[in-house]
Design an enzyme around this catalytic site. Structure first.
Site, PDB file in Angstrom:
ATOM      1  N   PRO A   1       0.843  -1.201   0.000  1.00 43.58           N
ATOM      2  CA  PRO A   1       0.000   0.000   0.000  1.00 43.58           C
ATOM      3  C   PRO A   1       0.879   1.252   0.000  1.00 43.58           C
ATOM      4  O   PRO A   1       1.979   1.255   0.555  1.00 43.58           O
ATOM      5  CB  PRO A   1      -0.785  -0.115   1.317  1.00 43.58           C
ATOM      6  CG  PRO A   1      -0.656  -1.531   1.738  1.00 43.58           C
ATOM      7  CD  PRO A   1       0.656  -2.012   1.214  1.00 43.58           C
ATOM      8  N   LYS A   2       0.385   2.311  -0.618  1.00 42.35           N
ATOM      9  CA  LYS A   2       1.087   3.600  -0.598  1.00 42.35           C
ATOM     10  C   LYS A   2       0.445   4.464   0.487  1.00 42.35           C
ATOM     11  O   LYS A   2      -0.722   4.838   0.393  1.00 42.35           O
ATOM     12  CB  LYS A   2       1.005   4.300  -1.957  1.00 42.35           C
ATOM     13  CG  LYS A   2       1.856   5.564  -2.026  1.00 42.35           C
ATOM     14  CD  LYS A   2       1.793   6.215  -3.395  1.00 42.35           C
ATOM     15  CE  LYS A   2       2.766   7.389  -3.468  1.00 42.35           C
ATOM     16  NZ  LYS A   2       2.560   8.382  -2.395  1.00 42.35           N
ATOM     17  N   TRP A   3       1.231   4.803   1.496  1.00 38.21           N
ATOM     18  CA  TRP A   3       0.718   5.511   2.662  1.00 38.21           C
ATOM     19  C   TRP A   3       0.688   7.017   2.432  1.00 38.21           C
ATOM     20  O   TRP A   3       1.572   7.570   1.795  1.00 38.21           O
ATOM     21  CB  TRP A   3       1.590   5.184   3.879  1.00 38.21           C
ATOM     22  CG  TRP A   3       1.566   3.730   4.193  1.00 38.21           C
ATOM     23  CD1 TRP A   3       2.389   2.760   3.681  1.00 38.21           C
ATOM     24  CD2 TRP A   3       0.642   3.057   5.027  1.00 38.21           C
ATOM     25  NE1 TRP A   3       2.036   1.530   4.159  1.00 38.21           N
ATOM     26  CE2 TRP A   3       0.965   1.687   4.998  1.00 38.21           C
ATOM     27  CE3 TRP A   3      -0.424   3.482   5.820  1.00 38.21           C
ATOM     28  CZ2 TRP A   3       0.254   0.738   5.720  1.00 38.21           C
ATOM     29  CZ3 TRP A   3      -1.132   2.537   6.546  1.00 38.21           C
ATOM     30  CH2 TRP A   3      -0.793   1.184   6.497  1.00 38.21           C
TER      31      TRP A   3
END
Length: 361
Positions: A30-32
């Site tokens: 996931p890209k935070w």
């Protein structure tokens, strides 16, 4: 502090991709949506560094405190500082943590505590890991980071593109920016765009109600965008920027006719004097930002008659996160038709669902 990888570190960056790529030996995370943070620990000393060499330790003392028992005694980690709320990740709350007053920092560290999400390791003990393949670094990270403490996390990872696509579509409501893609044999290349990122993109038609000059003083640096609410009030929702030099010069000519008598009955007339009305953290076009410091954010009003189609990623607190990109001007649309109703609203998702997945290798 004496580590095999010393500050400052320029974090490894990513290039954009339109869709989730598929192929052998790819890992997906996931890209935070938070502050990129490189953590340096040497014994009792912990330093938190940003991607722009701005020290973050004083702003997030609770993060440094939590990391001490969670990390090996000597190490360097790459990750993200985030604030998790019941609505998901909240970047606006995170920004407010950058306060100059020590008393305010101490208060906010309790009221809105931040979390750290680790996704890479650059050094362990006397070992420089930056030349090692990503799979090796990930294994080291998984076997050395103690995530038993609250607010210290290891980012989920998968090699299944179908799982990555599921994360991309289902967890946007939790505040995720998208998906990161890394080759399994990827070394840690400081400052280089060697990863891939797949981010959410949408379009909206916005009113162009003003602009800012580019720093060169000869072209348009950004367009100030507005949307109407149900009561007919025009709200400032963000900017469109990142123009080429030729486009900046062209926009000067395009916008010139709209500058005549622009402040007469302008909905943002009270904000025209940016120096006199801007406030820290405000939503007005001339508001001072903690990120820009003393940067000139004064703006030029335009008669709100021009409509622009804007490409954006997502909306938070009624504003375009990360700004927008100009697609085209829409002579076929009226400003009054540019309302908040056209924006996609993504339902919140539970962050615990993502954390609970852990590694699905």
């Amino acid at each position: 502090m004496d580590l095999p990888v010393m500050p400052p570190v320029r974090p490894m960056l990513a290039k954009s991709a339109r869709t989730v790529p598929r192929g052998p030996r790819l890992s997906y995370e996931p890209k935070w949506d938070g502050f990129r943070c490189v953590v340096f620990r040497d014994g009792a000393e912990v330093q938190l560094g940003s991607r722009n060499d701005r020290p973050l330790t004083r702003y997030f003392p609770e993060v440094a405190e939590r990391l001490l028992p969670a990390l090996p005694r000597r190490c360097v980690l790459d990750g993200e500082i985030v604030v998790v709320t019941e609505r998901g990740l909240d970047f606006d709350v995170l920004q407010h943590r950058l306060h100059p007053a020590a008393s305010r920092i101490a208060k906010l560290s309790v009221q809105t505590p931040a979390s750290f999400v680790a996704f890479d390791v650059l050094a362990l003990g006397d070992r420089d890991l930056t030349a090692e393949p990503f799979t090796t670094r990930r294994h080291v990270l998984e076997t050395t980071l103690d995530t038993a403490l609250a607010r210290v996390h290891l980012t989920p990872i998968t090699r299944d593109p179908a799982v990555a696509q599921d994360w991309f579509t289902r967890f946007e409501g939790a505040g995720f920016d998208g998906i990161m893609v890394k080759s399994d044999d990827l070394a840690y290349c400081q400052g280089k765009r060697v990863m891939l990122k797949v981010k959410h993109e949408r379009t909206a038609d916005c009113v162009v109600a003003g602009f800012r000059w580019h720093k060169d003083g000869a072209g348009v640096g950004s367009l100030l965008l507005g949307l109407f609410d149900d009561a007919g009030h025009l709200h400032h929702v963000g900017v469109a920027s990142s123009f080429t030099a030729a486009r900046r010069a062209e926009l000067v000519q395009t916008l010139a006719p709209l500058r005549d008598n622009a402040l007469d009955n302008h909905p943002w007339r009270d904000w025209a004097d940016a120096a006199g009305t801007a406030t820290d953290g405000g939503a007005m076009p001339g508001a001072v930002s903690r990120w820009t410091g003393g940067k000139d954010l004064s703006w030029q009003a335009l008669r709100p008659e021009l409509v622009a189609e804007i490409r954006y990623e997502h909306v938070q607190s009624g504003r375009l996160r990360h700004g927008g990109r100009l697609v085209r001007f829409r002579s076929d649309r009226t400003p009054a038709s540019c309302t908040f109703g056209q924006l996609d609203v993504v339902a919140p998702a539970e962050l615990s669902t993502v954390f609970g997945r852990g590694s699905t290798r």
